[in-house]
Design an enzyme around this catalytic site. Structure first.
Site, PDB file in Angstrom:
ATOM      1  N   HIS A 196      10.011   8.711   1.328  1.00  0.00           N
ATOM      2  CA  HIS A 196       9.211   8.184   2.432  1.00  0.00           C
ATOM      3  C   HIS A 196       8.933   6.683   2.293  1.00  0.00           C
ATOM      4  O   HIS A 196       7.988   6.167   2.883  1.00  0.00           O
ATOM      5  CB  HIS A 196       7.882   8.955   2.539  1.00  0.00           C
ATOM      6  CG  HIS A 196       8.066  10.363   3.043  1.00  0.00           C
ATOM      7  ND1 HIS A 196       7.118  11.338   2.931  1.00  0.00           N
ATOM      8  CD2 HIS A 196       9.121  10.953   3.672  1.00  0.00           C
ATOM      9  CE1 HIS A 196       7.573  12.476   3.455  1.00  0.00           C
ATOM     10  NE2 HIS A 196       8.786  12.260   3.910  1.00  0.00           N
ATOM     11  N   CYS A 199      12.105  -5.760   7.715  1.00  0.00           N
ATOM     12  CA  CYS A 199      12.150  -6.552   8.947  1.00  0.00           C
ATOM     13  C   CYS A 199      12.909  -5.764  10.008  1.00  0.00           C
ATOM     14  O   CYS A 199      14.063  -5.372   9.783  1.00  0.00           O
ATOM     15  CB  CYS A 199      12.832  -7.896   8.703  1.00  0.00           C
ATOM     16  SG  CYS A 199      13.065  -8.833  10.228  1.00  0.00           S
ATOM     17  N   ASN A 217       5.465  10.344  -2.022  1.00  0.00           N
ATOM     18  CA  ASN A 217       4.403   9.342  -2.108  1.00  0.00           C
ATOM     19  C   ASN A 217       4.954   7.935  -1.935  1.00  0.00           C
ATOM     20  O   ASN A 217       6.058   7.624  -2.381  1.00  0.00           O
ATOM     21  CB  ASN A 217       3.667   9.455  -3.446  1.00  0.00           C
ATOM     22  CG  ASN A 217       2.918  10.764  -3.556  1.00  0.00           C
ATOM     23  OD1 ASN A 217       2.723  11.441  -2.542  1.00  0.00           O
ATOM     24  ND2 ASN A 217       2.508  11.125  -4.751  1.00  0.00           N
TER      25      ASN A 217
HETATM   26  P1  NAD Z   1      -0.833  16.441   1.854  1.00  0.00           P
HETATM   27  O1  NAD Z   1      -2.021  15.561   1.959  1.00  0.00           O
HETATM   28  O2  NAD Z   1      -0.311  17.104   3.055  1.00  0.00           O
HETATM   29  O3  NAD Z   1      -1.141  17.615   0.778  1.00  0.00           O
HETATM   30  C1  NAD Z   1      -1.686  17.359  -0.466  1.00  0.00           C
HETATM   31  C2  NAD Z   1      -1.548  18.599  -1.336  1.00  0.00           C
HETATM   32  O4  NAD Z   1      -2.021  18.264  -2.620  1.00  0.00           O
HETATM   33  C3  NAD Z   1      -2.378  19.812  -0.858  1.00  0.00           C
HETATM   34  O5  NAD Z   1      -1.572  20.964  -0.902  1.00  0.00           O
HETATM   35  C4  NAD Z   1      -3.508  19.912  -1.879  1.00  0.00           C
HETATM   36  O6  NAD Z   1      -3.886  21.245  -2.140  1.00  0.00           O
HETATM   37  C5  NAD Z   1      -2.866  19.302  -3.107  1.00  0.00           C
HETATM   38  N1  NAD Z   1      -3.823  18.667  -4.022  1.00  0.00           N
HETATM   39  C6  NAD Z   1      -4.954  17.973  -3.727  1.00  0.00           C
HETATM   40  N2  NAD Z   1      -5.551  17.553  -4.851  1.00  0.00           N
HETATM   41  C7  NAD Z   1      -4.778  17.973  -5.888  1.00  0.00           C
HETATM   42  C8  NAD Z   1      -4.868  17.864  -7.302  1.00  0.00           C
HETATM   43  N3  NAD Z   1      -5.870  17.221  -7.898  1.00  0.00           N
HETATM   44  N4  NAD Z   1      -3.901  18.442  -8.058  1.00  0.00           N
HETATM   45  C9  NAD Z   1      -2.867  19.118  -7.480  1.00  0.00           C
HETATM   46  N5  NAD Z   1      -2.731  19.266  -6.141  1.00  0.00           N
HETATM   47  C10 NAD Z   1      -3.677  18.696  -5.362  1.00  0.00           C
HETATM   48  O7  NAD Z   1       0.275  15.608   1.112  1.00  0.00           O
HETATM   49  P2  NAD Z   1       1.844  15.781   1.100  1.00  0.00           P
HETATM   50  O8  NAD Z   1       2.239  17.205   1.083  1.00  0.00           O
HETATM   51  O9  NAD Z   1       2.387  14.840   0.103  1.00  0.00           O
HETATM   52  O10 NAD Z   1       2.122  15.241   2.589  1.00  0.00           O
HETATM   53  C11 NAD Z   1       2.835  14.600   3.014  1.00  0.00           C
HETATM   54  C12 NAD Z   1       2.659  13.073   3.294  1.00  0.00           C
HETATM   55  O11 NAD Z   1       1.537  12.402   2.791  1.00  0.00           O
HETATM   56  C13 NAD Z   1       3.803  12.426   2.651  1.00  0.00           C
HETATM   57  O12 NAD Z   1       4.573  11.928   3.673  1.00  0.00           O
HETATM   58  C14 NAD Z   1       3.282  11.282   1.806  1.00  0.00           C
HETATM   59  O13 NAD Z   1       4.090  10.150   2.043  1.00  0.00           O
HETATM   60  C15 NAD Z   1       1.940  11.078   2.328  1.00  0.00           C
HETATM   61  N6  NAD Z   1       0.899  10.559   1.417  1.00  0.00           N
HETATM   62  C16 NAD Z   1       1.174   9.791   0.312  1.00  0.00           C
HETATM   63  C17 NAD Z   1       0.137   9.341  -0.505  1.00  0.00           C
HETATM   64  C18 NAD Z   1       0.460   8.495  -1.713  1.00  0.00           C
HETATM   65  O14 NAD Z   1       1.444   7.776  -1.704  1.00  0.00           O
HETATM   66  N7  NAD Z   1      -0.333   8.597  -2.779  1.00  0.00           N
HETATM   67  C19 NAD Z   1      -1.181   9.654  -0.202  1.00  0.00           C
HETATM   68  C20 NAD Z   1      -1.431  10.415   0.947  1.00  0.00           C
HETATM   69  C21 NAD Z   1      -0.383  10.872   1.723  1.00  0.00           C
END
Ligand code: NAD
Length: 241
Positions: A114, A122, A97
């Protein structure tokens, strides 16, 4: 006990930050090639800044949820155990995240593989630093003063994630690997479970539903992170006290 935890967008979903790949996820509304690749940034920096400015402003109201707080408690507990003589306990929290909710909940040591939304980079002089305001294409770098070279310090598709040597070193010596709220579809994070298993670790997935690589884990617990993570942490703390 040496524990490595990997978190993904799912742990922050109940804090109001959208996930990427779910039914109503961010990638259903925007094209990832446009906003999350170096090529997209070169083509249309204004569009990329607008996308991350919105994510950064969402962070100003997002609050850490019980899952983030539970992991901060676990870090503290393992830290206490590690003070005992000859105890090799170690807690490592790696997150995909780019939000700051682990820190907001009190986690002290977080590996942001990430990058971080609240940092800028920069591309001219490699300056990296705190960044909390909207980013615009014509802004000068605080270090080299070049215009138009500032970008969010986040890792885009096609770029190398940060701290990989340290992460692999931790994976290769861990006893327990736990993946929380991640879809298991973004590499290299999706291969961490295999690395930990080869090192002899027990592996556990905590997610809303089985992820794409669920069958690689020894065990899975499914439900909203704000419920299943605190319950699991309570059990871990009770077992180690
Ligand atoms: P993803 O969106 O691919 O997957 C999210 C996962 O979380 C899914 O498997 C889903 O089933 C699960 N999920 C959804 N709601 C949930 C809950 N309430 N409790 C538990 N699990 C839950 O996300 P990922 O696998 O982290 O994908 C990768 C990329 O997305 C990363 O590179 C990350 O940097 C980025 N990302 C970050 C943020 C953030 O910083 N908050 C937000 C969106 C995406």
């Amino acid at each position: 006990m040496q524990i490595v935890i990997l978190t993904g967008a799912g742990i922050s979903a109940e804090s109001g930050l959208g996930t990427f790949r779910d039914k109503d996820g961010i990638w259903t509304r925007v094209n990832l090639e446009d906003v999350a690749t170096p090529e997209g940034f070169a083509r249309n920096p204004d569009m990329v800044h607008e996308f991350y400015n919105k994510r950064r402003s969402d962070l100003t109201t997002a609050k850490a949820n019980p899952a983030h707080f539970a992991l901060a408690r676990l870090e503290q507990q393992i830290g206490q155990l590690a003070k005992r003589p000859a105890d090799d306990s170690r807690f490592t929290l790696v997150t995909q995240n780019i939000d700051n909710l682990h820190q907001q909940a009190g986690s002290r040591s977080v590996i942001h593989m990430h990058g971080e939304l609240l940092k800028g980079l920069c591309t001219n002089c490699d300056w990296r630093g705190e960044w909390s305001v909207d980013m615009q294409t014509d802004m000068p770098c605080p270090q080299c003063a070049h215009d138009g070279r500032i970008r969010p310090d986040v890792v885009w598709f096609g770029e190398m994630p940060y701290h990989m040597d340290e992460i692999f070193e931790r994976l290769h010596s861990c006893d327990l690997f736990v993946s929380i709220g991640t879809s298991g579809s973004v590499y290299p994070a999706a291969m961490f479970v295999g690395e930990a298993k080869r090192a002899g670790a027990m592996t556990l997935e905590l997610n809303l539903e089985p992820s794409e690589n669920a069958d690689e884990f020894n065990e899975g617990l499914y439900g909203p992170a704000s419920e299943i993570v605190p319950a699991w942490v309570d059990k871990m703390i009770a077992a180690s006290s």
